[in-house]
Design a protein around this motif. Structure first.
Motif, mmCIF file in Angstrom:
data_model
loop_
_atom_site.group_PDB
_atom_site.id
_atom_site.type_symbol
_atom_site.label_atom_id
_atom_site.label_comp_id
_atom_site.label_asym_id
_atom_site.label_seq_id
_atom_site.Cartn_x
_atom_site.Cartn_y
_atom_site.Cartn_z
ATOM 1 N N PRO A 191 31.198 39.603 43.127
ATOM 2 C CA PRO A 191 30.690 39.422 44.653
ATOM 3 C C PRO A 191 31.861 39.464 45.467
ATOM 4 O O PRO A 191 33.008 39.183 45.169
ATOM 5 C CB PRO A 191 30.012 37.920 44.572
ATOM 6 N N GLU A 311 32.142 34.126 53.392
ATOM 7 C CA GLU A 311 31.506 34.127 51.895
ATOM 8 C C GLU A 311 32.517 34.352 50.786
ATOM 9 O O GLU A 311 32.536 34.058 49.692
ATOM 10 C CB GLU A 311 30.203 35.104 51.825
ATOM 11 N N THR A 313 35.704 34.023 50.649
ATOM 12 C CA THR A 313 36.728 32.932 50.297
ATOM 13 C C THR A 313 35.908 31.920 49.217
ATOM 14 O O THR A 313 36.655 31.571 48.103
ATOM 15 C CB THR A 313 36.947 31.879 51.588
ATOM 16 N N SER A 314 34.555 31.708 49.370
ATOM 17 C CA SER A 314 33.948 30.866 48.350
ATOM 18 C C SER A 314 33.667 31.358 47.062
ATOM 19 O O SER A 314 33.905 31.011 45.993
ATOM 20 C CB SER A 314 32.773 30.287 48.858
ATOM 21 N N ASN A 315 33.129 32.721 47.367
ATOM 22 C CA ASN A 315 32.839 33.625 46.066
ATOM 23 C C ASN A 315 34.038 33.963 45.034
ATOM 24 O O ASN A 315 33.902 34.215 43.868
ATOM 25 C CB ASN A 315 32.385 35.169 46.490
ATOM 26 N N MET A 316 35.434 34.073 45.611
ATOM 27 C CA MET A 316 36.370 34.331 44.802
ATOM 28 C C MET A 316 37.244 33.005 44.318
ATOM 29 O O MET A 316 38.205 33.322 43.996
ATOM 30 C CB MET A 316 37.034 35.295 45.528
ATOM 31 N N SER A 317 36.466 31.672 44.543
ATOM 32 C CA SER A 317 37.210 30.853 44.062
ATOM 33 C C SER A 317 37.312 30.739 42.653
ATOM 34 O O SER A 317 37.990 29.797 41.906
ATOM 35 C CB SER A 317 36.516 29.412 44.795
ATOM 36 N N ASN A 318 36.401 31.307 42.100
ATOM 37 C CA ASN A 318 36.544 31.259 40.461
ATOM 38 C C ASN A 318 37.613 32.033 39.681
ATOM 39 O O ASN A 318 37.984 31.909 38.687
ATOM 40 C CB ASN A 318 35.258 31.888 40.014
ATOM 41 N N MET A 337 47.038 27.682 39.380
ATOM 42 C CA MET A 337 45.981 28.499 40.005
ATOM 43 C C MET A 337 46.688 28.914 41.185
ATOM 44 O O MET A 337 46.543 30.282 41.664
ATOM 45 C CB MET A 337 45.027 27.414 40.589
ATOM 46 N N ARG A 341 46.783 33.051 41.901
ATOM 47 C CA ARG A 341 46.179 33.951 43.025
ATOM 48 C C ARG A 341 47.236 34.408 44.035
ATOM 49 O O ARG A 341 46.904 35.519 44.511
ATOM 50 C CB ARG A 341 45.488 32.824 43.900
ATOM 51 N N SER A 357 38.575 30.950 55.158
ATOM 52 C CA SER A 357 38.897 29.346 55.255
ATOM 53 C C SER A 357 38.776 28.704 56.458
ATOM 54 O O SER A 357 38.281 27.521 56.873
ATOM 55 C CB SER A 357 40.160 28.781 54.476
#
Lengths: 488, 474
Positions: A191, A311, A313-318, A337, A341, A357
């Protein structure tokens, strides 16, 4: 073999060529395109032909953008954060295609996780335009566009969050189609911005795009936003009958008056657009100039930037390097982490994460994120209102041909051309079916035109594109230096 | 230490019982083997998407209705974004904007009074993975990642640890009664956050709120509240109330104290926004009506019914409603026609003792109400003695055979003619003893009874034997 899917099928059926021969030829070309354009993350040299049946796609080679999860095949999303990631499950769109005995030749390079429009942010380096390797292929489906334009195979999979299929298609002189949101399952697509992400394909003809999406689509229990399209048969619906259809273009974006300082390239591009409209008129299509509040038009790019970055930012938090991806170094999990990153993402993506963010922060959310959602709704409502009258929106893609990678030789238009460059994002806001086809040349480089219609009306949109394509000589075109027999 | 008014709010997380997880098709079951119940999404592999377990939605709506909450028109979810090793996606799917229920209330009993507890909201969300920390490593078990969780948030309307625990105990039962959760604290299925502040008795102005996170047993909830009230009160007594900070603390079980985790300024901004992968959908009103019909009779109503209509003592009623299994068993017995007091007595004394001894639940208890009825019916008819009833009860459990198998061999002889015949025969053979008895050796009466019992192998109805002997001898 620079053929359409129909032609290849015919040849396979009557034994003129075998699937194995097609695959070998495709692999050879893939390596050639890799040398010249850097279009692949992975070339599947072990690929071999598959059984040819009555299925029109059987035995035919194709490419997969590297943000599709493919079981047992490296899938990086062109990011260092997933540079060694080999998934153990296959994206629904790919497994749907596999049922048709197609043969994957490679995984194509792209802007990292789809977050770019240039093809210059892949972890494997710049992806170059096969028409002129000093130029961009466009992005983010850069490798897919370049390889199809270079004749490696008749089609490759792409994904489109802003214009990531439809812009590189224009820059590479081919067809790029993203169907209505949810027609193709996103399960297994890495995503970027879930509410804007679409699967789709890059081909060299509208008919091929219809054939490929017919095979990719379908409701999927793993994607709640997918819907049942079993009564839609895109390929069978192409009859080229478009008399009485109505299209519109947006004056505030297209009219040359908006660009008093336009470069020659831009002028030529827009004139070519108007010229293309004449073909449609000849077929009995009515094309109207429609005026839309300039203030609304001016919001498109900001709305896109707000929503997609938030979106993303959140989707790639995994992507933390804990469960998969290279483990970062550090004294504790937070440091690990952070290290993963920091090292893994390109600066462009980091920039987008910072924006995302910021936009999602409690104190900013209402002002930026929620307002962007509201304006998105206004734009979609406006389009849907127009779609009550019109079968589709027809627009030129970008400001002309693909820009130079180093930007040095680009003809600069001093006017703000953002709206012209970014308007395809409307298609993502509304989840509208949208297709780009080549409509000529500017400075000997291909340019494209786009048709976008209302949701679920894919067959109609494709049919108009098909009729237009038939009027022009660009169907199945390949970049000159990759033409048959001219391979280095 | 002066006495202040305590103001307490609770957040109660309860794991929902379901076949699969709430946004994943992995199994939702307690599993000792780590990482056995997982699907790609539970580890947030790239490209995975949430699915939606409708049964979990149904249960969430059911709880919302039980709590008299307002149900939203549309169902959708939000993302709560934060980084933590137990949260593979980097966000939790939860409900922030439009929870499955808001503005509810439920009445509970606290010792000798009842209290209406106000519910701020109840929302459906996914659980995180569980972490095991060792000296140099931490292990992650993703079995719990994605398990459906209902989070219930009360208004700050409780005033003591006693009320807080009474509420939690009651809610635990409600979860069980409605078959929404096993609500087993031992399995970590219930976890609580507690908010505590104090204020002057005559004040209406709320004090500074302190949150204590992740308290895992009801006993600890009580300890944490009591400690926190004491800590805040002492500071207030000492004129140092400004040192009570709006902060998040944790309960330390070993020391029985609360320890600061972070202050208000370090509060995490969760950047909530609507989950784009689960389309918003309208809650069908017909469906809601159907769910309404699934609302069970709640423990408090049942207790009232047992006391008012069935004549049970409050003590017995309280024991029976403690577990839904008990109450269901009891009600089944009564519905079969058993005397409520007899049923209650069996349940609260023999059955619960047996369950505790065997370490089993009522579900695995062999003597279903129908079997128990076989015993109590005979007891009623006085065809067996209470001693025999007990023997049959035990034997039936031991050999897993229906009580009726033992009834024929144990059945009392209560037929007067039959007994008279036996007694006549015994008296004929004991003329000497009759003489002695008549001459005043009255304790020989017991001897005659013994003879009858011997003859009948203990099956003679002892009361009737006494009556007949009396009439014959005196």
């Amino acid at each position: 073999m620079i053929k359409t899917i129909e032609e290849l099928h015919e040849m396979l059926k009557n034994g003129e060529v075998t699937s194995d021969e097609l695959v070998k030829d495709s692999l050879k070309k893939a390596h050639n395109v890799q040398d010249k354009c850097n279009a692949f993350v992975t070339i599947l040299d072990d690929a071999h032909g598959s059984e040819v049946t009555d299925d029109i796609l059987s035995g035919i080679p194709y490419g997969i953008k590297d943000n599709y999860s493919t079981k047992g095949i490296l899938s990086t999303g062109s990011s260092n954060t997933l540079k060694d990631y080999v998934p153990f499950f296959t994206a629904t769109a790919v497994s749907n295609l596999e049922k048709h005995n197609v043969v994957p030749i490679g995984k194509t390079a792209m802007d990292e996780f789809g977050m770019g429009g240039t093809g210059t942010t892949a972890h494997t380096g710049n992806i170059l335009n096969p028409w002129d390797t000093k130029r961009m292929a466009g992005g983010s489906s850069s490798g897919s566009a370049a390889s199809v334009a270079a004749g490696v195979y008749p089609f490759a999979l792409g994904s489109d969050t802003g214009d990531s299929i439809r812009k590189p298609a224009a820059f590479c002189g081919i067809v790029g189609y993203k169907p209505t949101y949810g027609m193709i399952s996103r399960y297994g697509l890495f995503p970027f911005a879930s509410s804007l992400d679409h699967c789709g394909c890059l081909t060299r003809s509208v008919k091929d795009a219809a054939i490929v999406v017919d095979a990719m689509k379908g409701i999927d229990k793993n994607d709640l936003t997918s819907w049942d399209s079993s009564d839609i048969h895109l390929y069978d619906s192409l009859d080229g009958k478009v008399k009485g259809k109505k299209l519109f273009y947006i004056k505030e974006i297209v009219n040359l008056e908006n660009y008093p300082d336009a470069s020659l390239e831009l002028k030529e591009h827009l004139n070519n657009f108007y010229h293309t409209l004449d073909y449609l008129k000849e077929e009995g299509v009515e094309v109207d100039e429609v005026s839309i509040d300039k203030n609304l038009i001016n919001t498109i790019f900001s709305v896109y930037e707000c929503l997609s970055c938030a979106e993303a930012t959140s989707n790639m938090s995994n992507l933390t390097g804990i469960i998969f991806g290279p483990r970062g170094e550090g004294k504790n999990i937070n440091e690990m982490m952070k290290d993963h990153r920091t090292k893994g993402f390109s600066s462009l993506i980091k920039r987008r994460f910072v924006i995302g963010s910021y936009i999602l922060q409690k104190e900013n959310q209402e002002r930026y994120f929620v307002n962007a959602q509201r304006v998105r709704r206004l734009i979609v409502d406006k389009m849907n209102e127009l779609f009550k009258t019109y079968d589709g929106l027809i627009m030129p893609v970008s400001t002309g041909p693909a820009p130079y990678i180093d930007g040095s030789k680009d003809e600069i238009t001093k006017d703000n051309t953002t709206n012209l460059e970014e308007h395809l994002q409307i298609g993502n806001f509304g989840g509208f079916p949208s297709i780009t086809i080549p409509n000529g040349f500017v400075n000997d480089l291909p340019v494209g035109i786009n048709i976008t219609g209302k949701c679920y009306d894919d067959a109609n949109v494709l049919n108009i594109a098909f009729a237009l394509e038939c009027k022009m000589p660009y169907k199945n075109q390949v970049a000159p230096q990759f033409k048959e027999g001219e391979n280095a | 230490m002066r006495k202040y008014k305590a103001v307490i709010g609770l957040e109660m997380h309860c794991e929902v019982k379901s076949n699969s997880k709430v946004f994943s098709s992995a199994r939702n079951s307690y599993n000792d083997t780590p990482n056995a119940n997982i699907r790609p999404i539970d580890l947030a592999f790239p490209g995975t998407l949430p699915t939606l377990n409708i049964e979990c939605i149904r249960k969430a709506l059911l709880m919302s209705l039980i709590l008299n909450c307002k149900v939203p028109e549309y169902m959708y979810f939000d993302r709560k974004n934060y980084y933590y090793p137990d949260l593979p996606k980097g966000y939790q799917i939860t409900q922030m904007h439009d929870p499955v229920g808001v503005n509810g209330h439920i009445t509970i009993d606290v010792d000798d009074y009842s209290k209406d507890v106000l519910i701020h909201d109840i929302h459906l969300e996914e659980d995180s993975a569980s972490l095991d920390h060792y000296s140099t490593i931490s292990l992650i078990d993703y079995n719990r990642a994605g398990v459906p969780l209902l989070e219930l948030v009360t208004e700050p309307c409780l005033s003591s640890s006693k009320e807080a625990v009474a509420f939690l105990e009651y809610m635990r039962r409600v979860y069980q009664y409605a078959d929404i959760s096993e609500a087993d604290t031992k399995k970590g299925q219930i976890r609580c956050d507690v908010n505590v502040s104090i204020m002057d008795e005559d004040s209406t102005e709320l004090g500074t709120k302190v949150e204590i996170k992740n308290v895992n047993s009801f006993a600890n909830v009580a300890s944490a509240i009591d400690y926190e009230i004491k800590r805040q009160s002492e500071l207030k007594d000492a004129g140092r109330y400004d040192e009570v900070e709006q902060e998040t603390r944790r309960f330390d079980e070993e020391s029985g104290t609360t320890i600061r985790m972070r202050g208000k300024v370090d509060a995490i901004d969760y950047k909530y926004y609507v989950e784009p992968n689960i389309p918003k959908f309208k809650i069908d009103s017909a469906w809601l009506e159907k769910i309404k019909k699934d609302i069970p009779v709640l423990p408090r109503e049942r207790k009232q019914h047992y006391m008012d209509d069935l004549g049970l003592s409050e003590y017995d009623a309280n024991i029976i409603i403690k577990e839904k299994d008990y109450a269901d068993y009891f009600e089944k017995c009564v519905s079969l026609g058993m005397n409520p007091k007899v049923a209650a007595n069996y349940l609260t004394v023999q059955i619960i003792a047996y369950l505790n001894k065997e370490g089993i639940t009522l579900k695995d208890f062999y003597l279903i109400p129908e079997y128990l009825l076989e015993i109590t019916t005979e007891l009623d008819k006085e065809t067996i003695s209470s001693k025999q009833a007990k023997e049959i009860f035990n034997k039936s459990l031991e050999e897993k055979k229906e009580p009726k198998n033992y009834l024929s061999e144990n059945k009392q002889i209560s037929n007067e003619v039959e007994l008279a015949e036996i007694i006549n025969k015994i008296l004929e053979n004991n003329q000497e003893q009759i003489e002695e008895y008549k001459n005043g050796k009255t304790n020989l009466f017991q001897y005659f009874v013994g003879q009858v019992m011997k003859e009948t192998k203990g099956k003679a109805n002892p009361n009737m034997v006494r009556d007949i002997l009396n009439s014959k001898l005196n």
